[in-house]
Design an enzyme around this catalytic site. Structure first.
Site, short mmCIF file in Angstrom:
data_model
loop_
_atom_site.label_atom_id
_atom_site.label_comp_id
_atom_site.label_asym_id
_atom_site.label_seq_id
_atom_site.Cartn_x
_atom_site.Cartn_y
_atom_site.Cartn_z
N GLY A 9 0.47 -0.95 -0.02
CA GLY A 9 0.22 -0.39 -0.03
C GLY A 9 1.11 1.52 0.46
CG ASN A 10 4.82 0.42 1.35
OD1 ASN A 10 5.03 0.00 0.17
ND2 ASN A 10 5.04 -0.17 2.45
CE LYS A 122 -5.00 -5.73 5.48
NZ LYS A 122 -2.82 -6.03 4.53
CE LYS A 206 0.64 -5.88 -0.71
NZ LYS A 206 0.93 -5.99 0.10
CE LYS A 264 4.95 -6.36 3.35
NZ LYS A 264 3.95 -5.68 4.03
#
Length: 311
Positions: A9-10, A122, A206, A264
């Site tokens: 998102g960054n 989240k 995601k 991640k």
């Protein structure tokens, strides 16, 4: 090679930034400039985060007095998929003249009884000081948690089982199309008691969806691109050190925060364990070097990346 890329998102909104549309589009253009060399040499599938955008649209919907009830999270997820997908689609078309590019709105199957619905984790939306976060939580019925030195809203994040449109994505990739899909982890849906799909109030991670998608598409590599150069061992201590090449076994022996690096690491280790292929975490601007094995944190079954010399 077939490469699945998960943009954090960054890539669109830096931490602490207001998610202004003009700023996000400028960030998208920067992201695509980094990705274009990969698309020129490889089959490329791009996924992306949407946490900041979901948070903003959810708050707007909550404050809109014309609505009898706010838009549910699955609908807002679809909105952000379309919005961000459009920005990425146009930027990729401009960067890759003559190449076919497709941005899709996707559904992702989850279990209706996933325990995540009872334990929201989240992060969505912008960051707040604790006092403001707690005020908003009381006003809107949110759950909020610390995110670094600030606070953010958290929502349920069930595990993805499958991207519903996987077969269509596979056909597009085989035809040479650069595909933007499964944005924000995909729109969370489940099958009801008669087998029909229904949306559910949640946001899927995601990176987990990218891992599932990479496996089902027989991808050769999964790249999770973020704003850090490497996964760090003993992060935040005087023993902190960058992890460059590693294995799933070694990574599972380390501890990583659930709200940031943990998902991640879980996504890349799961992909490598199930497929025997390569995954990596690193800087967006170094994605070419990451695929070549010279940057980022490279995860393979034996801590080497033997195909790098052939790229």
């Amino acid at each position: 090679m077939r490469v699945v890329v998960a943009l954090g998102g960054n890539a669109l909104v830096k931490r602490g930034e207001t998610p202004d549309a003009g700023l996000q589009r400028a960030n998208v253009d920067r992201a695509v400039r980094a990705l274009a060399p990969l698309a020129e040499k490889h089959e490329l599938i791009v996924t992306h985060g949407n946490g900041p955008q979901v948070g903003v649209l959810a708050l707007e919907s909550q404050n809109d007095g014309r609505l009898t009830r706010p838009y549910p999270l699955d609908t807002i997820g679809a909105e952000t998929q379309g919005m961000i997908g459009y920005w990425l689609l146009q930027a990729l078309q401009n960067a890759l003249p003559g190449r076919q590019v497709m941005a899709m709105v996707n559904q992702t199957l989850v279990s209706a009884v996933d325990p995540a619905f009872q334990n929201p984790t989240k992060f969505v939306g912008q960051v707040y000081e604790r006092e403001e976060a707690e005020r908003l939580a009381a006003e809107y019925g949110w759950t909020v948690r610390p995110d670094g030195d600030r606070w953010r809203r958290v929502v349920p994040s069930p595990k993805p089982q499958r991207v519903i449109e996987t077969r269509l994505i596979r056909e597009l990739v085989r035809a040479g199309t650069v595909v933007v899909c499964a944005g924000g982890g995909g729109i969370p849906v489940f099958r009801n008691d008669v087998g029909r799909l229904e949306g559910v109030e949640a946001v899927i991670d995601k990176d987990f969806t990218a891992s599932v998608l990479a496996e089902t598409l027989d991808a050769d590599a999964l790249l999770i691109l973020t704003d850090v150069r490497n996964v760090m061992r003993h992060y935040g201590t005087d023993r902190q050190e960058a992890i460059t090449h590693t294995t799933p076994f070694e990574l599972r022996g380390e501890a990583f925060p659930d709200g940031s690096m943990g998902p991640k690491v879980a996504a890349v280790t799961g992909f490598v364990e199930r497929t025997g292929d390569m995954a990596a975490i690193g800087l967006l601007d170094e994605c070419v070097e990451i695929l070549a094995g010279t940057a980022g944190t490279i995860v393979t079954p034996n801590a080497t990346w033997p195909l790098a010399s052939t790229l």
